[in-house]
Design a protein around this motif. Structure first.
Motif, PDB file in Angstrom:
ATOM      1  N   PRO A 188      10.138   3.048   9.571  1.00 52.58           N
ATOM      2  CA  PRO A 188       9.811   3.660   8.565  1.00 52.58           C
ATOM      3  C   PRO A 188       8.759   2.843   7.904  1.00 52.58           C
ATOM      4  N   VAL A 189       8.621   1.554   7.921  1.00 50.21           N
ATOM      5  CA  VAL A 189       7.622   0.687   7.319  1.00 50.21           C
ATOM      6  C   VAL A 189       6.424   1.181   8.067  1.00 50.21           C
ATOM      7  N   ALA A 190       6.294   1.335   9.318  1.00 47.67           N
ATOM      8  CA  ALA A 190       5.008   1.847   9.867  1.00 47.67           C
ATOM      9  C   ALA A 190       4.395   2.984   9.172  1.00 47.67           C
ATOM     10  N   CYS A 191       5.405   3.923   9.010  1.00 54.17           N
ATOM     11  CA  CYS A 191       5.185   5.405   8.425  1.00 54.17           C
ATOM     12  C   CYS A 191       4.620   4.907   6.931  1.00 54.17           C
ATOM     13  N   GLN A 192       5.195   4.293   6.199  1.00 56.03           N
ATOM     14  CA  GLN A 192       4.717   4.029   4.913  1.00 56.03           C
ATOM     15  C   GLN A 192       3.144   3.607   4.851  1.00 56.03           C
ATOM     16  N   SER A 226       0.258  -4.470   3.701  1.00 54.23           N
ATOM     17  CA  SER A 226       1.024  -4.641   4.954  1.00 54.23           C
ATOM     18  C   SER A 226       2.067  -5.772   4.596  1.00 54.23           C
ATOM     19  N   GLU A 227       1.649  -6.922   4.221  1.00 51.52           N
ATOM     20  CA  GLU A 227       2.506  -7.882   3.627  1.00 51.52           C
ATOM     21  C   GLU A 227       3.562  -7.504   2.581  1.00 51.52           C
ATOM     22  N   ALA A 228       3.118  -6.737   1.591  1.00 46.34           N
ATOM     23  CA  ALA A 228       4.014  -6.550   0.417  1.00 46.34           C
ATOM     24  C   ALA A 228       5.167  -5.381   1.258  1.00 46.34           C
ATOM     25  N   THR A 229       4.649  -4.394   1.767  1.00 51.78           N
ATOM     26  CA  THR A 229       5.413  -3.286   2.363  1.00 51.78           C
ATOM     27  C   THR A 229       6.542  -3.848   3.491  1.00 51.78           C
ATOM     28  N   ALA A 230       5.933  -4.923   4.180  1.00 50.76           N
ATOM     29  CA  ALA A 230       6.917  -5.214   5.123  1.00 50.76           C
ATOM     30  C   ALA A 230       8.101  -6.227   4.206  1.00 50.76           C
ATOM     31  N   ALA A 231       7.659  -6.729   3.229  1.00 50.33           N
ATOM     32  CA  ALA A 231       8.740  -7.464   2.567  1.00 50.33           C
ATOM     33  C   ALA A 231       9.544  -6.621   1.683  1.00 50.33           C
ATOM     34  N   ALA A 232       9.277  -5.400   1.082  1.00 49.81           N
ATOM     35  CA  ALA A 232       9.913  -4.551   0.681  1.00 49.81           C
ATOM     36  C   ALA A 232      11.061  -3.922   1.532  1.00 49.81           C
ATOM     37  N   PHE A 233      10.870  -3.939   2.726  1.00 54.27           N
ATOM     38  CA  PHE A 233      11.776  -3.448   3.564  1.00 54.27           C
ATOM     39  C   PHE A 233      12.545  -4.524   4.468  1.00 54.27           C
ATOM     40  N   GLU A 234      12.248  -5.766   4.035  1.00 56.38           N
ATOM     41  CA  GLU A 234      12.727  -7.067   4.656  1.00 56.38           C
ATOM     42  C   GLU A 234      12.360  -7.191   6.199  1.00 56.38           C
ATOM     43  N   CYS A 235      11.301  -6.713   6.450  1.00 59.01           N
ATOM     44  CA  CYS A 235      10.623  -7.019   7.608  1.00 59.01           C
ATOM     45  C   CYS A 235       9.691  -8.064   7.677  1.00 59.01           C
ATOM     46  N   THR A 236       9.052  -8.704   8.693  1.00 57.02           N
ATOM     47  CA  THR A 236       8.148  -9.486   8.969  1.00 57.02           C
ATOM     48  C   THR A 236       6.903  -8.875   9.520  1.00 57.02           C
ATOM     49  N   VAL A 237       5.615  -9.666   9.243  1.00 53.69           N
ATOM     50  CA  VAL A 237       4.645  -8.920   9.649  1.00 53.69           C
ATOM     51  C   VAL A 237       3.581  -9.627  10.169  1.00 53.69           C
ATOM     52  N   GLU A 238       2.891  -9.415  11.190  1.00 52.63           N
ATOM     53  CA  GLU A 238       1.659 -10.258  11.758  1.00 52.63           C
ATOM     54  C   GLU A 238       0.478  -9.238  11.574  1.00 52.63           C
ATOM     55  N   PHE A 239      -0.510  -9.664  10.755  1.00 51.49           N
ATOM     56  CA  PHE A 239      -1.797  -8.726  10.727  1.00 51.49           C
ATOM     57  C   PHE A 239      -2.891  -9.666  11.290  1.00 51.49           C
ATOM     58  N   ALA A 240      -3.711  -8.858  12.111  1.00 49.44           N
ATOM     59  CA  ALA A 240      -4.804  -9.365  12.940  1.00 49.44           C
ATOM     60  C   ALA A 240      -5.862  -7.975  12.555  1.00 49.44           C
TER      61      ALA A 240
END
Length: 394
Positions: A208-212, A276-290
């Protein structure tokens, strides 16, 4: 249309070279046979060559008179990693490789000009024939510059052209300013916690984070970018999961970003990272952005563009020299234009009716497995390069 008689006369010879190159396509930085064929052909016409620039690049040098002035003409030489559907005699003999963008034709047009220029030196100065490797994603222009192209071969300006299917053969198109976009790619990896698909509350689902994010990125285009600025964000790959009853612990998004200015590119990259960082944090995920920047935008210089327009208009008539509508495609001639004044323009490849027996069923468009370069352009393209070089060095 004012074609050069000697170039028209040698068109069958150059066509044979073009079709030989088409039948033996080579990918970026692997163009060893192609480079050898180009260098050997130039040397056979008495043209000194420099080999190995940018790994497999070739530069031919044609001098005349006493002037220190010099101009560069460029053709790209690499093919694409795709399977050809054509069955005519000069179709690719290398599985999974094909000249589907017409670089074989670009090479042929410049070779056609080279033979005439070597025989009829109606200019005072130097013409550098730049046969560049690895346009299709390898940044061969950048690598030739790193290897000292402009130090070894100082030139005042550089010009390049690309065939354009759908535009009538005999027509040209050009424009001052941005004509091709920057090419960039991103990879975003979201990490959550895997769980049973029937008990998702025990995990953290990254899907769902990816969809957002896919939806949210489009607000950068519609709400952060100025409406008059051109920009594209395309998420083209989403990879997650291995089974239908398992919540995956990671999800990967990849895609491309295209802009005509570096300022807009800076904004888009920063907004994508923040989102990416804010949305991942909102769903309690971590993210790697390249985010990888490939080719910069191709921006033609005004004076050199008007010079090309004037020369082409004298050659084929002003009505055959159109205004080019910029495209979000990318072109590594952009690296040359960051270093030297110049112009990158289009030459019409026709509507595809030049393809006779043996071609595939698909349209004759760039990067299509049924594409083939229109050999009728060889005398036109050769004459074009000669006229531009002679006019520049007057």
């Amino acid at each position: 249309m004012k074609l050069i008689d000697s170039i028209v006369a040698t068109a069958p010879e150059i066509q044979a070279l073009r079709r030989d190159i088409h039948a033996h396509p080579e990918l970026c930085f692997k163009e060893e046979r192609t480079s050898e064929l180009i260098a050997r052909t130039l040397e056979g016409w008495g043209i000194p060559v420099h080999r190995g620039l940018g790994t497999t690049g070739v530069v031919g040098i044609i001098k005349n008179g006493t002037s220190d002035r010099a101009v560069g003409l460029r053709a790209d030489i690499d093919a694409l990693p795709m399977t050809e559907h054509n069955k005519f005699p000069h179709a690719s003999t290398f599985p999974g490789k094909m000249h589907a963008c017409g670089h074989d034709g670009h090479t042929a047009m410049l070779l056609s000009a080279a033979k005439h220029l070597a025989t009829n030196r109606n200019f005072d100065g130097t013409v550098y024939l730049v046969f560049q490797p690895a346009e299709e994603g390898g940044g061969g222009a950048r690598e030739m510059i790193k290897d000292g192209l402009f130090k070894l071969f100082p030139m005042e300006a550089m010009f390049g052209a690309h065939n354009w299917p759908g535009m009538p053969a005999g027509a040209f198109a050009l424009k001052s300013g941005p004509v091709f976009a920057s090419s960039n790619e991103f990879k975003i990896t979201l990490r959550g916690k895997g769980a049973h698909g029937a008990m998702p509350h025990l995990g953290i689902d990254p899907v769902p984070v990816a969809c957002q994010l896919v939806q949210g990125f489009q607000t950068i285009i519609s709400r952060n970018k100025k409406p008059l600025d051109a920009g594209v964000i395309s998420v083209t790959m989403i990879h997650a999961g291995e089974a239908t009853n398992v919540v995956p612990d990671s999800c990967e998004l990849q895609g491309t970003v295209r802009t005509f200015t570096l300022e807009l590119l800076d904004m888009i990259e920063q907004r994508m990272k923040t989102m990416s960082e804010a949305t991942a944090a909102a769903f309690e995920c971590t993210v790697e952005f390249a985010f990888k920047r490939n080719y910069p935008p191709t921006i033609n210089h005004p004076a050199e563009t008007e010079f090309v327009r004037r020369v082409l208009s004298e050659m084929v008539g002003a009505e055959q020299v159109q205004e080019f509508e910029p495209t979000m495609g990318a072109e590594d001639f952009s690296y040359f234009l960051l270093e030297k004044p110049g112009c990158y323009f289009l030459i019409g490849n026709g509507d595809g009716t030049h393809r006779h027996g043996g071609h595939g069923l698909g349209p004759c468009t760039l990067h299509n497995p049924s594409y083939d370069f229109n050999d009728d352009l060889i005398p036109l393209g050769g004459s074009m390069w000669v006229r531009l070089a002679e006019a520049w060095l007057k």
